[in-house]
Design a protein around this motif. Structure first.
Motif, PDB file in Angstrom:
ATOM      1  N   SER A 103     -18.316 -18.181 116.629  1.00  0.00           N
ATOM      2  CA  SER A 103     -19.666 -18.684 116.384  1.00  0.00           C
ATOM      3  C   SER A 103     -19.935 -19.946 117.203  1.00  0.00           C
ATOM      4  CB  SER A 103     -19.819 -19.031 114.905  1.00  0.00           C
ATOM      5  OG  SER A 103     -18.976 -20.128 114.572  1.00  0.00           O
ATOM      6  N   PRO A 104     -21.216 -20.283 117.381  1.00  0.00           N
ATOM      7  CA  PRO A 104     -21.544 -21.562 118.021  1.00  0.00           C
ATOM      8  C   PRO A 104     -20.934 -22.750 117.281  1.00  0.00           C
ATOM      9  CG  PRO A 104     -23.480 -20.153 117.949  1.00  0.00           C
ATOM     10  CD  PRO A 104     -22.413 -19.463 117.138  1.00  0.00           C
ATOM     11  N   GLU A 105     -20.839 -22.655 115.964  1.00  0.00           N
ATOM     12  CA  GLU A 105     -20.271 -23.744 115.176  1.00  0.00           C
ATOM     13  C   GLU A 105     -18.805 -23.972 115.516  1.00  0.00           C
ATOM     14  OE1 GLU A 105     -23.918 -22.322 113.486  1.00  0.00           O
ATOM     15  OE2 GLU A 105     -22.075 -21.202 113.905  1.00  0.00           O
ATOM     16  N   ILE A 106     -18.073 -22.885 115.728  1.00  0.00           N
ATOM     17  CA  ILE A 106     -16.661 -23.015 116.111  1.00  0.00           C
ATOM     18  C   ILE A 106     -16.546 -23.708 117.461  1.00  0.00           C
ATOM     19  CG2 ILE A 106     -14.649 -21.690 116.876  1.00  0.00           C
ATOM     20  CD1 ILE A 106     -15.268 -19.690 114.657  1.00  0.00           C
ATOM     21  N   LEU A 107     -17.376 -23.324 118.407  1.00  0.00           N
ATOM     22  CA  LEU A 107     -17.339 -23.958 119.725  1.00  0.00           C
ATOM     23  C   LEU A 107     -17.669 -25.440 119.634  1.00  0.00           C
ATOM     24  CD1 LEU A 107     -19.084 -21.225 121.882  1.00  0.00           C
ATOM     25  CD2 LEU A 107     -16.682 -21.868 121.962  1.00  0.00           C
TER      26      LEU A 107
END
Length: 207
Positions: A100-104
């Motif tokens: 996810s974008p959050e992980i990145l």
């Protein structure tokens, strides 16, 4: 059946793309697809996002076009998923699914990872890695016949619409020989070319 495109670029994020996310959603609807994965070029690829931005700002800018496309897709009944296409060697690229974008955003160290570290990180995060268009012969690829390191990948793009038939045949044979799953991707940069590849599912997918 539910048809999905697995390899697609939008013009506000990938420097080589010519069509917007809106156009891609409209094309998916017209061609009877259920959805697609946006796999824009990332930090070490042909991105048009400013690499001088802070990491958090870079990720926000990179993900903006995906989010716009996803929201429009929801209105049109088209599922839009998040993916990445990242370079890992001259002319060689990795398709990344399932993060996810959050992980990145939470892992700025990602840009410093080599290919092996990237693959290990993606697997720890529950994602999968696919070698994009292996054996593609282009002037910017120093060694197009070099076989992918199978320790890096869960799958191989066995069919890429932009590859020559013999390149795809070699990729599919390599996947079979090494027990890796094969994907089919249109490598769509222009909505006019939407509908030439993808994967069909018997049931609707969620992620």
């Amino acid at each position: 059946m539910y048809k999905f495109e697995t390899h697609l670029h939008t013009s506000n994020c990938s420097a080589c793309a010519v069509s917007s996310g809106y156009d891609m959603v409209d094309a998916a609807k017209e061609k009877g697809y259920s959805g697609f994965v946006v796999t824009n070029h990332f930090y070490h690829g042909n991105t048009c996002v400013d690499r001088n931005l802070s990491w958090e700002s870079f990720i926000a800018a990179y993900c903006e076009d995906y989010e716009i496309t996803r929201d429009y897709g929801e209105k049109m009944g088209i599922q839009v998923f998040f993916g990445i296409e990242e370079g890992f060697a001259p002319g060689k690229e990795m398709l990344i699914y399932g993060i996810s974008p959050e992980i990145l955003t939470a892992h700025p160290e990602f840009i410093m990872f080599g290919a092996k570290e990237k693959a290990e990180f993606i697997h720890r995060m529950g994602g999968v890695t696919v070698c994009a268009h292996p054996f593609r012969s282009r002037s910017y690829i120093p060694n197009p016949d070099k076989e992918p390191d199978i320790s890096l990948f869960d799958g191989i793009e066995g069919y890429n619409y932009c590859n020559a038939p013999e390149e795809n045949e070699k990729a599919l044979a390599f996947a079979k020989k090494n027990g890796l799953f094969a994907t089919s991707g249109g490598d769509v940069h222009n909505s006019k070319n939407f509908g030439n590849a993808g994967i069909e599912f018997e049931t609707q997918i969620k992620d």
